[in-house]
Scaffold this motif. Structure first.
Motif, PDB file in Angstrom:
ATOM      1  N   GLN A 160      13.537   4.690   3.267  1.00  0.00           N
ATOM      2  CA  GLN A 160      13.484   3.917   4.502  1.00  0.00           C
ATOM      3  C   GLN A 160      14.560   2.837   4.472  1.00  0.00           C
ATOM      4  O   GLN A 160      14.326   1.689   4.826  1.00  0.00           O
ATOM      5  N   ALA A 161      15.734   3.222   4.025  1.00  0.00           N
ATOM      6  CA  ALA A 161      16.834   2.273   3.891  1.00  0.00           C
ATOM      7  C   ALA A 161      17.171   1.662   5.242  1.00  0.00           C
ATOM      8  O   ALA A 161      17.241   2.342   6.259  1.00  0.00           O
ATOM      9  N   ALA A 162      17.336   0.350   5.244  1.00  0.00           N
ATOM     10  CA  ALA A 162      17.653  -0.380   6.466  1.00  0.00           C
ATOM     11  C   ALA A 162      18.443  -1.621   6.077  1.00  0.00           C
ATOM     12  O   ALA A 162      18.404  -2.061   4.921  1.00  0.00           O
ATOM     13  N   PRO A 163      19.155  -2.234   7.027  1.00  0.00           N
ATOM     14  CA  PRO A 163      19.922  -3.441   6.698  1.00  0.00           C
ATOM     15  C   PRO A 163      19.069  -4.537   6.103  1.00  0.00           C
ATOM     16  O   PRO A 163      19.481  -5.235   5.199  1.00  0.00           O
ATOM     17  N   THR A 164      17.842  -4.702   6.621  1.00  0.00           N
ATOM     18  CA  THR A 164      16.918  -5.697   6.074  1.00  0.00           C
ATOM     19  C   THR A 164      15.581  -5.013   5.846  1.00  0.00           C
ATOM     20  O   THR A 164      15.018  -4.423   6.763  1.00  0.00           O
ATOM     21  N   ALA A 165      15.091  -5.084   4.624  1.00  0.00           N
ATOM     22  CA  ALA A 165      13.838  -4.411   4.273  1.00  0.00           C
ATOM     23  C   ALA A 165      12.692  -5.399   4.282  1.00  0.00           C
ATOM     24  O   ALA A 165      12.819  -6.523   3.809  1.00  0.00           O
ATOM     25  N   ALA A 166      11.552  -4.980   4.842  1.00  0.00           N
ATOM     26  CA  ALA A 166      10.364  -5.832   4.839  1.00  0.00           C
ATOM     27  C   ALA A 166       9.765  -5.857   3.448  1.00  0.00           C
ATOM     28  O   ALA A 166       9.846  -4.887   2.701  1.00  0.00           O
ATOM     29  N   PRO A 167       9.155  -6.976   3.024  1.00  0.00           N
ATOM     30  CA  PRO A 167       8.489  -7.024   1.714  1.00  0.00           C
ATOM     31  C   PRO A 167       7.312  -6.072   1.685  1.00  0.00           C
ATOM     32  O   PRO A 167       6.758  -5.731   2.714  1.00  0.00           O
ATOM     33  N   THR A 168       6.951  -5.631   0.493  1.00  0.00           N
ATOM     34  CA  THR A 168       5.877  -4.645   0.352  1.00  0.00           C
ATOM     35  C   THR A 168       4.526  -5.264   0.048  1.00  0.00           C
ATOM     36  O   THR A 168       3.577  -4.560  -0.193  1.00  0.00           O
ATOM     37  N   ALA A 169       4.441  -6.584   0.033  1.00  0.00           N
ATOM     38  CA  ALA A 169       3.137  -7.212  -0.190  1.00  0.00           C
ATOM     39  C   ALA A 169       3.131  -8.576   0.461  1.00  0.00           C
ATOM     40  O   ALA A 169       4.154  -9.196   0.667  1.00  0.00           O
ATOM     41  N   SER A 170       1.960  -9.026   0.804  1.00  0.00           N
ATOM     42  CA  SER A 170       1.821 -10.334   1.432  1.00  0.00           C
ATOM     43  C   SER A 170       1.892 -11.444   0.408  1.00  0.00           C
ATOM     44  O   SER A 170       1.550 -11.272  -0.747  1.00  0.00           O
ATOM     45  N   ALA A 171       2.339 -12.602   0.842  1.00  0.00           N
ATOM     46  CA  ALA A 171       2.339 -13.765  -0.029  1.00  0.00           C
ATOM     47  C   ALA A 171       1.038 -14.539   0.090  1.00  0.00           C
ATOM     48  O   ALA A 171       0.854 -15.542  -0.569  1.00  0.00           O
ATOM     49  N   GLY A 172       0.122 -14.120   0.954  1.00  0.00           N
ATOM     50  CA  GLY A 172      -1.143 -14.813   1.146  1.00  0.00           C
ATOM     51  C   GLY A 172      -2.132 -14.503   0.056  1.00  0.00           C
ATOM     52  O   GLY A 172      -1.889 -13.666  -0.796  1.00  0.00           O
ATOM     53  N   PRO A 173      -3.267 -15.192   0.067  1.00  0.00           N
ATOM     54  CA  PRO A 173      -4.298 -14.932  -0.938  1.00  0.00           C
ATOM     55  C   PRO A 173      -4.720 -13.482  -0.937  1.00  0.00           C
ATOM     56  O   PRO A 173      -4.711 -12.830   0.110  1.00  0.00           O
ATOM     57  N   SER A 174      -5.129 -12.973  -2.095  1.00  0.00           N
ATOM     58  CA  SER A 174      -5.428 -11.548  -2.215  1.00  0.00           C
ATOM     59  C   SER A 174      -6.524 -11.119  -1.277  1.00  0.00           C
ATOM     60  O   SER A 174      -6.515 -10.014  -0.760  1.00  0.00           O
ATOM     61  N   ARG A 175      -7.489 -11.961  -1.002  1.00  0.00           N
ATOM     62  CA  ARG A 175      -8.599 -11.553  -0.127  1.00  0.00           C
ATOM     63  C   ARG A 175      -8.200 -11.624   1.344  1.00  0.00           C
ATOM     64  O   ARG A 175      -8.932 -11.216   2.213  1.00  0.00           O
ATOM     65  N   LYS A 176      -7.020 -12.176   1.639  1.00  0.00           N
ATOM     66  CA  LYS A 176      -6.570 -12.242   3.014  1.00  0.00           C
ATOM     67  C   LYS A 176      -5.202 -11.593   3.189  1.00  0.00           C
ATOM     68  O   LYS A 176      -4.616 -11.645   4.247  1.00  0.00           O
ATOM     69  N   ALA A 177      -4.709 -10.983   2.115  1.00  0.00           N
ATOM     70  CA  ALA A 177      -3.341 -10.458   2.156  1.00  0.00           C
ATOM     71  C   ALA A 177      -3.212  -9.340   3.169  1.00  0.00           C
ATOM     72  O   ALA A 177      -4.069  -8.486   3.279  1.00  0.00           O
ATOM     73  N   VAL A 178      -2.133  -9.361   3.922  1.00  0.00           N
ATOM     74  CA  VAL A 178      -1.823  -8.291   4.860  1.00  0.00           C
ATOM     75  C   VAL A 178      -0.417  -7.836   4.556  1.00  0.00           C
ATOM     76  O   VAL A 178       0.556  -8.460   4.970  1.00  0.00           O
ATOM     77  N   PRO A 179      -0.257  -6.749   3.784  1.00  0.00           N
ATOM     78  CA  PRO A 179       1.068  -6.319   3.364  1.00  0.00           C
ATOM     79  C   PRO A 179       1.891  -5.780   4.513  1.00  0.00           C
ATOM     80  O   PRO A 179       1.356  -5.266   5.497  1.00  0.00           O
ATOM     81  N   ALA A 180       3.194  -5.914   4.381  1.00  0.00           N
ATOM     82  CA  ALA A 180       4.090  -5.347   5.384  1.00  0.00           C
ATOM     83  C   ALA A 180       4.027  -3.833   5.329  1.00  0.00           C
ATOM     84  O   ALA A 180       3.824  -3.244   4.281  1.00  0.00           O
ATOM     85  N   ARG A 181       4.235  -3.194   6.473  1.00  0.00           N
ATOM     86  CA  ARG A 181       4.184  -1.731   6.521  1.00  0.00           C
ATOM     87  C   ARG A 181       5.590  -1.147   6.438  1.00  0.00           C
ATOM     88  O   ARG A 181       6.539  -1.765   6.805  1.00  0.00           O
TER      89      ARG A 181
END
Length: 370
Positions: free
Chosen positions: A349-370
């Motif tokens: 899924q190569a692109a000029p800017t790649a979304a992160p694969t995990a959220s920086a929020g707390p684990s119980r509220k984390a919403v990872p990038a798709r």
């Protein structure tokens, strides 16, 4: 299985399970239901990790969170010999390794992939013949499974992470392909063409619905996309995990007893677990605890690594980021932003800017990038 603290809504889930079981009994009939239960139990292969490792291990969490080590074996025995390309041999290593951390309230999970070429200090282990294999400095991580099987893989992982591995699940090539077929395949999207003669994968750019063998080739491919590294392949594996969770959630597996039976038969034939999960009751209990975790509740990162000074073809954990990552999971806290921001790009899924694969929020509220 080991007991983990549940939230109040579990009672409603238990009632749904009981209702499903009642329907299954009506559909199958009493005798057939007993046969089905016994058959599924007989399918399961398990390893007594706790007995082999004893008490010299990291302490288990007391807040309800827990960890699992999930390994993909590259064994070429039996049906595995003709799948996914690569060399054929008599031994098996851990081709894929994921530490899965389940949050305290069991509503979110964080997954850390450990590159197989990571150099680690492997502890002394016992091999298949019962012989003690001495500790080794700077051994490849995936050699632990080859040296001493599941127990050595768990022991090495616990030493690397400082985390207790409460459960262990192992699947091989053929088992993975069967499970993918049992849930109806997996859909992936690529922005580049993938042509890998080693894995047999040949995909043009676009959206593809893959069967079991194709999905296996997708998670095994290296040389057909990106720079050919194992780090790129790990990103494909993360993409596949999300796709399978989405497919399973929409396949009616938790509401259709016959589909549940078919999948259960396939899964129990395809995995090896720790002894605490080595029964139908234990596996069903774990699934019920985790079935609310879908792609949007899953964070996935790769252990931060750098090229090993001693070998340009190997990697070592990058510090302090690796230590910060394990400390965050131990405390059931957010994956550090220093880890999230440095994740590799998915080569499919190569692109000029790649979304992160995990959220920086707390684990119980984390919403990872798709």
């Amino acid at each position: 299985m080991a007991e983990h603290k549940r939230v109040p809504s579990r009672r409603r889930k238990v009632l749904r399970v009981a209702a499903c079981a009642f329907v299954a009994l009506v559909v199958l009939g009493g005798g057939a239901a007993v046969y089905a239960y016994v058959r599924l139990n007989d399918n399961i292969k398990s390893v007594d990790i706790n007995r082999q490792l004893g008490d010299a291990r990291p302490p288990a969490a007391t807040d309800g969170s827990f960890n699992m080590l999930v390994l993909g074996s590259d064994s070429r025995s039996g049906d595995n010999g003709n799948l996914a390309g690569g060399a054929v041999g008599d031994t098996a290593r851990s081709d894929t390794a994921m530490v899965v951390h389940i949050s305290q309230d069991h509503t979110h999970a964080q997954v850390v992939s450990i590159p197989r070429d990571t150099l680690v200090d492997r502890p002394a282990c016992t091999d298949a013949t019962g012989k003690t294999v001495p500790a080794v400095k700077r051994a490849m991580y995936n050699s632990a499974f080859e040296t001493g099987g599941a127990a050595c893989a768990v022991k090495t992982t616990e030493q690397l992470t400082g985390l207790r591995m409460d459960h262990y699940v192992q699947i091989d090539f053929a088992g993975f392909a069967r499970v993918v077929d049992a849930i109806g395949g997996a859909t992936v999207t690529t922005t580049v063409a993938i042509h890998d003669k080693d894995s047999g994968l040949d995909l043009p750019a676009g959206e593809h619905h893959l069967n079991g063998q194709q999905a296996l080739a997708f998670v095994r491919t290296r040389h057909g996309v990106g720079d050919g590294s194992d780090l790129g392949r790990i990103e494909l594996q993360k993409q596949m995990v999300r796709s399978l969770l989405k497919q399973a959630g929409g396949a009616g597996l938790f509401t259709d007893p016959l589909k549940a039976w078919s999948l259960g038969d396939t899964v129990t034939k395809s995995i090896t677990t720790d002894s605490a999960l080595g029964s139908v009751n234990s596996l069903v209990g774990l699934v019920q605890e985790l079935k609310g975790i879908g792609p949007d509740q899953l964070g996935m990162v790769t252990l931060p690594v750098v090229t090993a000074p001693s070998d340009p073809n190997r990697v070592v954990p990058q510090q302090p980021q690796a230590g910060q990552l394990w400390a965050a999971l131990k405390a059931d806290q957010a994956i550090p932003q220093t880890v999230v921001s440095a994740q590799p790009e998915n080569p499919a899924q190569a692109a000029p800017t790649a979304a992160p694969t995990a959220s920086a929020g707390p684990s119980r509220k984390a919403v990872p990038a798709r």
